[in-house]
Design a protein around this motif. Structure first.
Motif, PDB file in Angstrom:
ATOM      1  N   SER A 102       0.822  -1.313  -0.145  1.00 54.97           N
ATOM      2  CA  SER A 102      -0.090   0.058  -0.395  1.00 54.97           C
ATOM      3  C   SER A 102       0.706   1.764  -0.104  1.00 54.97           C
ATOM      4  N   ALA A 103       0.348   2.464  -0.449  1.00 56.54           N
ATOM      5  CA  ALA A 103       1.073   3.715  -0.374  1.00 56.54           C
ATOM      6  C   ALA A 103       0.026   4.898   0.423  1.00 56.54           C
ATOM      7  N   ILE A 104       0.692   5.959   0.817  1.00 53.53           N
ATOM      8  CA  ILE A 104       0.439   7.443   1.124  1.00 53.53           C
ATOM      9  C   ILE A 104       1.245   7.980   0.511  1.00 53.53           C
ATOM     10  N   VAL A 105      -0.688   9.199   0.452  1.00 59.02           N
ATOM     11  CA  VAL A 105       0.363  10.120  -1.078  1.00 59.02           C
ATOM     12  C   VAL A 105       0.525  11.203   0.214  1.00 59.02           C
ATOM     13  N   ILE A 106       2.246  11.467  -0.340  1.00 58.06           N
ATOM     14  CA  ILE A 106       2.755  12.511   0.226  1.00 58.06           C
ATOM     15  C   ILE A 106       2.918  14.214  -0.503  1.00 58.06           C
ATOM     16  N   GLY A 107       3.751  15.311  -0.438  1.00 55.37           N
ATOM     17  CA  GLY A 107       4.283  16.052  -0.741  1.00 55.37           C
ATOM     18  C   GLY A 107       3.092  16.761  -0.472  1.00 55.37           C
ATOM     19  N   GLY A 117      -3.548   4.285  -0.389  1.00 55.22           N
ATOM     20  CA  GLY A 117      -5.019   3.199  -1.424  1.00 55.22           C
ATOM     21  C   GLY A 117      -4.035   2.031  -0.921  1.00 55.22           C
ATOM     22  N   LEU A 118      -4.541   1.188  -2.390  1.00 53.27           N
ATOM     23  CA  LEU A 118      -3.236  -0.222  -1.941  1.00 53.27           C
ATOM     24  C   LEU A 118      -2.677   0.200  -3.250  1.00 53.27           C
ATOM     25  N   LEU A 119      -1.307  -0.316  -3.398  1.00 54.39           N
ATOM     26  CA  LEU A 119      -0.630  -0.401  -4.045  1.00 54.39           C
ATOM     27  C   LEU A 119      -0.808  -0.927  -5.919  1.00 54.39           C
ATOM     28  N   GLY A 120      -0.342  -0.741  -6.677  1.00 52.18           N
ATOM     29  CA  GLY A 120      -0.393  -2.032  -7.604  1.00 52.18           C
ATOM     30  C   GLY A 120       1.628  -1.738  -8.532  1.00 52.18           C
ATOM     31  N   LYS A 121       1.708  -2.139  -9.423  1.00 49.82           N
ATOM     32  CA  LYS A 121       3.029  -2.153 -10.262  1.00 49.82           C
ATOM     33  C   LYS A 121       3.014  -0.543 -10.160  1.00 49.82           C
ATOM     34  N   CYS A 122       4.568  -0.228 -10.599  1.00 47.55           N
ATOM     35  CA  CYS A 122       5.452   1.078 -10.469  1.00 47.55           C
ATOM     36  C   CYS A 122       5.831   0.533 -11.967  1.00 47.55           C
ATOM     37  N   GLU A 123       5.794   1.342 -12.856  1.00 43.56           N
ATOM     38  CA  GLU A 123       7.072   1.935 -14.171  1.00 43.56           C
ATOM     39  C   GLU A 123       6.867   3.132 -14.738  1.00 43.56           C
ATOM     40  N   ALA A 124       8.361   3.309 -14.764  1.00 43.29           N
ATOM     41  CA  ALA A 124       8.817   5.143 -15.671  1.00 43.29           C
ATOM     42  C   ALA A 124       8.095   5.928 -14.528  1.00 43.29           C
ATOM     43  N   GLY A 163      -6.383   4.423 -10.838  1.00 40.24           N
ATOM     44  CA  GLY A 163      -5.559   4.736 -11.551  1.00 40.24           C
ATOM     45  C   GLY A 163      -4.426   4.870 -11.340  1.00 40.24           C
ATOM     46  N   PHE A 164      -3.158   5.803 -12.177  1.00 41.71           N
ATOM     47  CA  PHE A 164      -1.652   5.812 -12.027  1.00 41.71           C
ATOM     48  C   PHE A 164      -1.311   6.819 -10.886  1.00 41.71           C
ATOM     49  N   VAL A 165      -0.257   7.535 -10.064  1.00 43.67           N
ATOM     50  CA  VAL A 165       0.015   8.478  -9.634  1.00 43.67           C
ATOM     51  C   VAL A 165       1.455   8.044  -9.319  1.00 43.67           C
ATOM     52  N   ARG A 166       1.647   9.557  -9.899  1.00 45.99           N
ATOM     53  CA  ARG A 166       3.715   9.590  -9.797  1.00 45.99           C
ATOM     54  C   ARG A 166       3.771   9.431  -8.328  1.00 45.99           C
ATOM     55  N   GLU A 167       4.664   8.502  -9.045  1.00 43.05           N
ATOM     56  CA  GLU A 167       5.639   7.617  -7.564  1.00 43.05           C
ATOM     57  C   GLU A 167       6.190   8.382  -6.638  1.00 43.05           C
ATOM     58  N   SER A 168       6.700  10.002  -6.953  1.00 42.98           N
ATOM     59  CA  SER A 168       7.488  10.525  -6.579  1.00 42.98           C
ATOM     60  C   SER A 168       6.171  11.339  -5.015  1.00 42.98           C
ATOM     61  N   ARG A 169       5.259  10.798  -5.108  1.00 43.89           N
ATOM     62  CA  ARG A 169       4.250  11.228  -4.487  1.00 43.89           C
ATOM     63  C   ARG A 169       3.056  10.465  -3.276  1.00 43.89           C
ATOM     64  N   LEU A 170       4.290   8.969  -3.628  1.00 46.52           N
ATOM     65  CA  LEU A 170       3.709   8.286  -2.681  1.00 46.52           C
ATOM     66  C   LEU A 170       4.499   7.204  -2.027  1.00 46.52           C
ATOM     67  N   TRP A 171       4.560   7.546  -0.479  1.00 46.31           N
ATOM     68  CA  TRP A 171       5.559   7.535   0.477  1.00 46.31           C
ATOM     69  C   TRP A 171       5.248   5.346   0.693  1.00 46.31           C
ATOM     70  N   GLY A 172       5.872   4.705   0.526  1.00 49.73           N
ATOM     71  CA  GLY A 172       5.843   3.037   0.010  1.00 49.73           C
ATOM     72  C   GLY A 172       6.219   2.592  -0.859  1.00 49.73           C
ATOM     73  N   ALA A 173       5.899   3.858  -1.890  1.00 54.89           N
ATOM     74  CA  ALA A 173       6.572   3.096  -2.894  1.00 54.89           C
ATOM     75  C   ALA A 173       8.008   3.044  -3.639  1.00 54.89           C
ATOM     76  N   GLY A 174       8.064   2.366  -4.318  1.00 56.06           N
ATOM     77  CA  GLY A 174       9.952   2.361  -4.164  1.00 56.06           C
ATOM     78  C   GLY A 174      10.078   0.943  -4.008  1.00 56.06           C
ATOM     79  N   ALA A 175      11.742   1.393  -3.841  1.00 56.06           N
ATOM     80  CA  ALA A 175      12.632   0.443  -3.091  1.00 56.06           C
ATOM     81  C   ALA A 175      12.302   1.226  -1.340  1.00 56.06           C
ATOM     82  N   PRO A 176      12.319   0.226  -0.287  1.00 54.77           N
ATOM     83  CA  PRO A 176      12.302   0.527   0.511  1.00 54.77           C
ATOM     84  C   PRO A 176      13.989   1.259   1.617  1.00 54.77           C
ATOM     85  N   GLU A 177      14.923   0.566   0.797  1.00 55.28           N
ATOM     86  CA  GLU A 177      15.866   0.917   1.364  1.00 55.28           C
ATOM     87  C   GLU A 177      16.145   2.698   0.768  1.00 55.28           C
TER      88      GLU A 177
END
Length: 163
Positions: free
Chosen positions: A94-99, A125-132, A144-158
């Motif tokens: 999942s992810a949370i909208v940030i910014g 919200g629930l997170l699906g696949k992230c690309e580009a 729908g689709f949201v920019r990855e930079s606006r979501l905490w919980g997307a991308g590499a956890p490190e």
């Protein structure tokens, strides 16, 4: 005799993916989400430790930073850390909208597609696949689709920190 060797080889090969998966599950950090409507975060890994926070938000993304038996040291979107039982957590992403300001949700993973909704920071919200740089995102059935930079919980956890 040949039958036993074949069976032994088959069992060994069948066990390899399982052991690889088990090793993967031991790696930290990794993403998880709160899987219940009420979850206690404690100051230490055990029921005898004081409760630091009570979460009342199912699907809130958390980062698992350490494991100790059935306990997980989690970091929440605000950067607070504490211990939570593994039974209260799910591997569902999942992810949370940030910014600042409203995040825009598009029909496709590109800004030239139709904008469907504007989402406030703090929405989970629930997170699906992230690309580009875009992630599939589902907020109570609004997909729908949201920019990855606006979501905490997307991308590499490190690498991800809350802004």
């Amino acid at each position: 005799m040949i039958r036993w060797k074949f069976l032994l080889a088959f069992m060994v090969l069948g066990a390899l993916p399982l052991s690889a998966r088990a090793a993967n599950e031991d790696k930290v950090p990794y993403w998880a989400s709160i899987d219940t409507d009420l979850a206690n975060m404690r100051v230490g890994p055990g029921n005898s430790y004081r409760i630091a926070w009570v979460y009342k938000r199912r699907n809130l993304p958390v980062r698992i930073v350490r494991r100790e038996g059935p306990w997980r040291l989690i970091e929440d979107p605000d950067g607070d850390k504490g211990w939570m039982r593994d039974l209260l957590l799910s591997r569902e992403r999942s992810a949370i909208v940030i910014g600042e300001g409203l995040a825009e949700m598009y029909a496709e993973g590109k800004a030239s597609s139709s904008m469907l909704w504007r989402i406030e920071p703090g929405v989970v919200g629930l997170l699906g696949k992230c690309e580009a740089g875009w992630c599939a995102f589902d907020v109570d059935g609004h997909r729908g689709f949201v920019r990855e930079s606006r979501l905490w919980g997307a991308g590499a956890p490190e690498a991800q920190r809350r802004e």
